[in-house]
Design an enzyme around this catalytic site. Structure first.
Site, mmCIF file in Angstrom:
data_model
loop_
_atom_site.group_PDB
_atom_site.id
_atom_site.type_symbol
_atom_site.label_atom_id
_atom_site.label_comp_id
_atom_site.label_asym_id
_atom_site.label_seq_id
_atom_site.Cartn_x
_atom_site.Cartn_y
_atom_site.Cartn_z
ATOM 1 N N CYS A 183 -30.815 -11.244 -19.337
ATOM 2 C CA CYS A 183 -29.799 -10.271 -18.951
ATOM 3 C C CYS A 183 -28.480 -10.966 -18.604
ATOM 4 O O CYS A 183 -28.437 -11.800 -17.721
ATOM 5 C CB CYS A 183 -30.249 -9.493 -17.723
ATOM 6 N N CYS B 295 -21.561 -8.287 -11.813
ATOM 7 C CA CYS B 295 -22.328 -7.671 -10.726
ATOM 8 C C CYS B 295 -22.115 -8.509 -9.480
ATOM 9 O O CYS B 295 -21.913 -9.714 -9.565
ATOM 10 C CB CYS B 295 -23.817 -7.667 -11.109
ATOM 11 N N CYS C 255 -28.439 -11.700 -7.273
ATOM 12 C CA CYS C 255 -29.848 -12.081 -7.453
ATOM 13 C C CYS C 255 -29.915 -13.441 -8.162
ATOM 14 O O CYS C 255 -29.232 -13.652 -9.166
ATOM 15 C CB CYS C 255 -30.608 -11.024 -8.254
HETATM 16 N N1 SAH Z 1 -28.946 -3.974 -10.732
HETATM 17 C C1 SAH Z 1 -30.123 -3.273 -11.167
HETATM 18 C C2 SAH Z 1 -30.331 -3.387 -12.671
HETATM 19 C C3 SAH Z 1 -30.560 -4.807 -13.044
HETATM 20 S S1 SAH Z 1 -31.360 -5.291 -14.507
HETATM 21 C C4 SAH Z 1 -31.330 -3.787 -10.427
HETATM 22 O O1 SAH Z 1 -31.202 -4.788 -9.722
HETATM 23 O O2 SAH Z 1 -32.381 -3.183 -10.518
HETATM 24 C C5 SAH Z 1 -32.947 -4.644 -14.541
HETATM 25 C C6 SAH Z 1 -34.071 -5.542 -14.024
HETATM 26 O O3 SAH Z 1 -34.096 -6.842 -14.587
HETATM 27 C C7 SAH Z 1 -34.014 -5.730 -12.524
HETATM 28 O O4 SAH Z 1 -35.293 -5.531 -11.993
HETATM 29 C C8 SAH Z 1 -33.603 -7.168 -12.395
HETATM 30 O O5 SAH Z 1 -33.977 -7.697 -11.154
HETATM 31 C C9 SAH Z 1 -34.312 -7.789 -13.563
HETATM 32 N N2 SAH Z 1 -33.806 -9.082 -14.000
HETATM 33 C C10 SAH Z 1 -32.561 -9.583 -13.933
HETATM 34 N N3 SAH Z 1 -32.511 -10.820 -14.445
HETATM 35 C C11 SAH Z 1 -33.745 -11.102 -14.854
HETATM 36 C C12 SAH Z 1 -34.337 -12.229 -15.472
HETATM 37 N N4 SAH Z 1 -33.628 -13.320 -15.758
HETATM 38 N N5 SAH Z 1 -35.654 -12.170 -15.773
HETATM 39 C C13 SAH Z 1 -36.372 -11.069 -15.479
HETATM 40 N N6 SAH Z 1 -35.885 -9.990 -14.893
HETATM 41 C C14 SAH Z 1 -34.585 -10.000 -14.580
#
Ligand code: SAH
Length: 350
Positions: A331, A110, A114
């Site tokens: 994730c 990706c 984030c």
């Molecule tokens: N790209 C999409 C899907 C990502 S995964 C998005 O950003 O929405 C789905 C969710 O998990 C998203 O809200 C993402 O911010 C969150 N996420 C990713 N890594 C995480 C982590 N380590 N702990 C908690 N939530 C997480």
């Protein structure tokens, strides 16, 4: 070669006609695919001349299961799948009393960056095609002999950074001849690519939209989500209000709680103000700790306190139930660990 799973039934019928076959052959081949027969030789009612033609034009890009992790209660199964070019993706199947939900990847890696997310650490390697996203489900259904009833696009990748393929996938999975999964049983999660939210609203689907908000101010959001440099929270919420107006569908806001970053009572109050009056639901997610990020999960007490403030302000909120705690790698972490492990063995996967 074209991955046959990337074609809709109409497209396959069209191909048959263009290649001197009857449309009906398209129906037959699609029928076999959804019976999970993934090679032309085993399609019994297809004449061998057509089988040859198909073999010369199409491939079956069905991912291979390279690792599988089953939780102790056997309700959560995490899969690492290898695509035909040795890229690795993650997919998860969760068994609930009301049916099976799958969490699918939409990209290899990706590029959204984030800070708390493991999927984005190596950047985006490539998009998945609609057929590849679909095949994640087919492979999991076949492996555990289960039917899937709900889909969340919350695995690796940003669905709206691969918009066309994701939309084609949604239409395919929804088709009666296919898996026939209703749009209301599908959720797309985005970090907030505003123009795509508008496009998505205009598609007027019944798919649930989830927005990764994770912050109440632009300043704070920019620290954890680079996309916030491009679109302000105000612009994002404006797009969300448009989506609600056009579709009359409730939005889910995801809010991952990180200790000392976004978990204070003050921030819960700010969030309540931001969302007041909106047709929405807040999903509070205790952050999954990723070793590279250094972020720490908010305490149970702070999470509950945060939720209470939202509730007292009339904002519906739930804390995400964690499935398969014993295999609950964050994730994208499973893929990273696997790729590293294989690199040590000199096996080229990414
Ligand atoms: N790209 C999409 C899907 C990502 S995964 C998005 O950003 O929405 C789905 C969710 O998990 C998203 O809200 C993402 O911010 C969150 N996420 C990713 N890594 C995480 C982590 N380590 N702990 C908690 N939530 C997480």
């Amino acid at each position: 070669m074209i991955n046959i799973l990337d074609l809709t039934k109409e497209e396959l019928k069209q191909w048959m006609v263009e290649n001197g076959e009857s449309k009906f052959r398209g129906e037959q081949v699609i029928g076999w695919i959804y019976k999970k027969v993934f090679n032309f030789d085993d399609m019994k009612n297809i004449p061998s001349s057509l089988k040859e033609k198909l073999k010369n034009n199409f491939s079956f890009s069905i991912p291979e299961i390279v690792e599988k992790y089953v939780s102790k209660d056997e309700r959560t199964i995490k899969y690492l799948l290898k695509l035909r070019d040795n890229y690795i993706i993650e997919a998860v199947l969760m068994k609930y009393d009301y049916g099976n939900t799958v969490c699918l990847s939409t990209q290899v890696g990706c590029r959204m960056g984030c800070k708390f997310c493991a999927s984005t650490i190596g950047g985006r390697l490539r998009n998945l095609s609609n057929g590849e996203i679909l095949s994640e489900i087919l492979v999991m259904e076949k492996d555990c002999n289960e039917r899937v009833s709900n889909i969340v696009l919350m695995g690796t990748g940003e669905p709206f950074d691969n918009y066309d393929n994701v939309m084609k996938f949604i239409k395919e999975v929804n088709a009666e001849y296919g898996l026939n999964i209703g749009q209301r049983h599908i959720t797309v999660s985005t970090c907030g690519i505003v123009p795509k939210i508008i496009d998505f609203a205009n598609e007027k689907t019944q798919v649930t939209l989830a927005i990764s908000l994770h912050s109440t101010t632009d300043e704070n959001r920019k620290k954890i989500m680079p996309i916030a440099n491009k679109y302000s929270i105000e612009e994002l919420l404006e797009a969300c209000r448009y989506y609600i107006k056009v579709t009359n569908r409730r939005i889910t806001f995801e809010y991952s709680l990180v200790k000392g970053v976004n978990d204070s009572i003050e921030q819960a109050k700010e969030l309540s103000l931001l969302l007041k009056g909106m047709l929405c639901h807040v999903n509070l997610i205790p952050v999954n700790e990723v070793k590279e990020s250094g972020f720490v999960r908010a305490t149970e007490k702070d999470i509950e306190g945060f939720r209470k403030v939202l509730e007292n302000n009339g904002i519906e909120a739930t804390v995400r139930k964690e499935m398969g705690g014993d295999i609950n790698a964050a994730c994208g972490q499973l893929r990273r660990d696997y790729v590293e492990k294989m690199r040590d063995k000199d096996v080229w996967v990414r």
